[in-house]
Design an enzyme around this catalytic site. Structure first.
Site, mmCIF file in Angstrom:
data_model
loop_
_atom_site.group_PDB
_atom_site.id
_atom_site.type_symbol
_atom_site.label_atom_id
_atom_site.label_comp_id
_atom_site.label_asym_id
_atom_site.label_seq_id
_atom_site.Cartn_x
_atom_site.Cartn_y
_atom_site.Cartn_z
ATOM 1 N N GLU A 174 39.092 50.615 20.403
ATOM 2 C CA GLU A 174 38.451 49.301 20.177
ATOM 3 C C GLU A 174 38.811 48.802 18.779
ATOM 4 O O GLU A 174 37.944 48.503 17.963
ATOM 5 C CB GLU A 174 36.928 49.411 20.326
ATOM 6 C CG GLU A 174 36.484 49.954 21.663
ATOM 7 C CD GLU A 174 34.965 50.000 21.846
ATOM 8 O OE1 GLU A 174 34.228 49.400 21.042
ATOM 9 O OE2 GLU A 174 34.522 50.647 22.811
HETATM 10 O O1 9MR Z 1 32.377 43.327 22.532
HETATM 11 C C1 9MR Z 1 31.167 43.555 23.205
HETATM 12 C C2 9MR Z 1 30.226 42.392 22.965
HETATM 13 O O2 9MR Z 1 30.719 41.236 23.618
HETATM 14 C C3 9MR Z 1 28.840 42.733 23.482
HETATM 15 O O3 9MR Z 1 27.941 41.704 23.123
HETATM 16 C C4 9MR Z 1 28.385 44.052 22.897
HETATM 17 C C5 9MR Z 1 27.025 44.419 23.427
HETATM 18 O O4 9MR Z 1 26.657 45.694 23.081
HETATM 19 O O5 9MR Z 1 29.324 45.068 23.231
HETATM 20 C C6 9MR Z 1 30.560 44.844 22.660
HETATM 21 O O6 9MR Z 1 31.441 45.909 22.907
HETATM 22 C C7 9MR Z 1 31.042 47.168 22.388
HETATM 23 C C8 9MR Z 1 31.632 48.230 23.264
HETATM 24 O O7 9MR Z 1 31.251 48.019 24.595
HETATM 25 C C9 9MR Z 1 31.236 49.616 22.810
HETATM 26 N N1 9MR Z 1 31.558 49.816 21.436
HETATM 27 C C10 9MR Z 1 31.100 48.812 20.506
HETATM 28 C C11 9MR Z 1 31.577 47.434 20.974
HETATM 29 C C12 9MR Z 1 31.198 46.375 19.969
HETATM 30 O O8 9MR Z 1 29.822 46.270 19.902
#
Ligand code: 9MR
Length: 383
Positions: free
Chosen positions: A271
Site C-alpha cells: 500500500e
Molecule cells: O484507502 C482506504 C480508504 O478509502 C478507507 O476510507 C479506509 C477505511 O479504513 O481504508 C483505506 O485503506 C486502508 C487499507 O484497507 C488497509 N490499510 C490502511 C489503508 C489506509 O487506511
C-alpha cells in the site's frame, strides 16, 4: 536520340533535378528527432517485481476513464481499495453481496491484471452486526463462514489474499480486536487454514502498517512463525508502506525486507504512498481512528506542490525504489495505494479535506517528477 535532348525534355530534367533536391533537403530537415519513449512502470520493472495499484469503484464502473487508462498502461496487478472488505461483502449475517467484487474480478481478467483480494479478516470496516454477536461460538462460525464463502467463490481467480490485516499493536503484541478478545489467538491460525481449505492455490498473506518498526517487526515475525508452526500456510508478508518524506529510514526498510524474507516468505510492498504534508505529531502508519482538526498551516499546498517539495518526493521515491530493486529477489510485488493524487485516502487522513501529493500521478493523471525518478531507477544499470 534526338528526342532525348530536345529542349522540352531538357526542361523536364532540370525541373526533376530541382524538385528532388528540394524534397531531399526537406526530408533531411524533418528527420524525426530520436525521442526516447519512457517505458511504463510495468515495463520498466518487468524483470524485478509486479507493480500495481489499489483501484476503486469509479474505475471498475468505467466512470473514471482516465484512471482506467492509466491502470491498463502502467500496472500489472490491482487490489480493490475498499469493496471487498467485510462491511460490503457481508453487510448482514449470512447475506453476501458479490456484485462489486465480481466486477473487480472481471475487470482484472479482461485486462490481464494479477488480482489481490483485500481482505478477509480485519477489525476495521467490519459490518456492525459482527460486533453485536454475543456468543463466541457463533462469532467463530461467522468468521469461518465469511472466510470460506468468499475465498471459495473466487477460488482460482485470485492470485493472493490479504487473509489477516493489521492484527498487531505497535509494540508487536496482538491487537485487542473483537476477534482476539472473544476467540483468542487461534482465530489467526484458523483464518489462514479456512482460506487455504477454500482456495488451496491462492497465496495467503499477513498485511500490516509500520512493519519497519523494530518492535512491530519482531511481533510480525513471531506471528508468522507461530502460524506456520500451527500448520497454517503463509506465503507472504505485506508491508503496507504508508510512509513520509522522512521516515521510515532506508535502513529500517532494508532490515525489515531482509528479516521477513528470512522467514521463507515473499515480501510485498502492498500500500505504498509517501505523504508530502506536515505531520507534526509524527504519526506513522494507517490507524484510521486517529483524526485531527485541520488548519491552514496543516494544509499548505492547496494549489500545487512547490518544486522544492516535489523534488524531495522524487528523491524519496528514487531512494525507496533503488532499495526495492536491490532486493528484487525478495520482493514479489509493489502496489501503490491509489492511482492519482486526487484519489488518495491521504487527502482525508489524519486530517480531513487536505490536498496531498503522495503518488506518482497528479490530479490531471500526468506523471510527476517522482514517476520519472522511479522509471530512472529501473533503467539505471548501476543500481
Ligand atoms: O484507502 C482506504 C480508504 O478509502 C478507507 O476510507 C479506509 C477505511 O479504513 O481504508 C483505506 O485503506 C486502508 C487499507 O484497507 C488497509 N490499510 C490502511 C489503508 C489506509 O487506511
Amino acid at each position: 536520340m534526338k528526342q532525348l535532348y530536345s529542349p522540352s525534355n531538357l526542361c523536364k530534367y532540370v525541373l526533376f533535378f530541382c524538385l528532388s533536391t528540394v524534397l531531399l533537403s526537406c526530408k533531411q530537415d524533418h528527420q524525426p528527432e530520436k525521442v526516447e519513449v519512457e517505458p511504463t512502470l510495468k515495463e520498466a520493472y518487468k524483470n524485478y517485481f509486479l507493480i500495481g495499484s489499489a483501484v476503486n469503484d469509479n474505475q471498475i464502473s468505467g466512470k473514471d476513464s482516465l484512471g482506467v487508462q492509466l491502470i491498463k498502461e502502467q500496472f500489472n496487478t490491482i487490489t480493490p481499495e475498499n469493496s471487498m472488505k467485510w462491511m460490503y461483502m457481508e453487510p448482514a449475517q449470512g447475506e453476501f453481496n458479490f456484485e462489486m467484487a465480481d466486477r473487480y474480478i472481471d475487470f482484472s481478467k479482461k485486462n490481464n491484471l494479477v488480482f489481490i483480494g483485500h481482505n478477509l479478516v480485519w477489525h476495521s470496516q467490519l459490518a456492525p452486526w459482527v460486533n453485536e454477536i454475543k456468543d463466541n461460538e457463533e462469532l467463530s462460525n461467522s468468521l469461518k463462514n465469511h472466510v470460506q464463502t468468499i475465498a471459495s467463490r473466487y477460488k482460482g481467480k485470485i492470485h493472493g489474499w490479504d487473509v489477516v490485516n493489521e492484527a498487531l499493536n505497535e509494540d508487536g503484541t496482538l491487537r485487542n480486536s473483537l476477534f482476539l478478545e472473544k476467540l483468542g489467538p487461534e482465530y489467526l491460525t484458523n483464518a489462514f487454514k479456512w482460506a487455504q481449505e477454500a482456495d488451496p492455490n491462492a497465496e495467503l498473506y499477513y498485511n500490516d502498517y509500520n512493519m519497519t518498526k523494530p518492535k512491530k517487526r519482531e511481533g510480525a515475525i513471531t506471528l508468522v512463525k507461530n502460524l506456520k508452526e500451527q500448520g497454517a500456510k503463509v506465503d507472504g508478508i505485506g508491508m503496507q508502506a504508508h510512509w513520509s518524506l522522512e521516515g521510515p529510514s532506508l535502513q529500517e526498510i532494508e532490515e525489515s525486507i531482509i528479516a521477513y524474507s528470512e522467514l521463507g516468505v515473499k515480501v510485498m510492498i502492498t500500500e505504498l504512498d509517501v505523504t508530502a504534508l506536515p505531520n507534526p505529531w509524527d504519526l506513522e502508519g494507517a490507524e484510521v481512528s486517529q483524526n485531527f482538526e485541520g488548519s491552514e498551516f496543516m494544509n499548505p499546498y492547496t494549489e500545487q506542490l512547490p518544486d522544492s517539495v516535489s523534488n524531495q518526493l522524487a528523491k524519496r521515491y528514487r531512494d525507496i525504489f533503488a532499495l526495492f530493486k536491490k532486493h528484487q529477489d525478495k520482493i514479489s510485488r509493489v502496489t501503490f495505494w491509489g492511482v492519482n493524487d486526487g484519489q488518495t485516502w491521504l487527502n482525508n487522513w489524519p486530517i480531513e479535506n487536505r490536498t496531498n501529493y503522495p503518488l506518482l500521478f497528479d490530479r490531471q493523471f500526468k506523471p510527476k517528477a517522482a514517476y520519472h525518478s522511479v522509471i530512472q531507477v529501473a533503467k539505471d544499470s548501476t543500481l
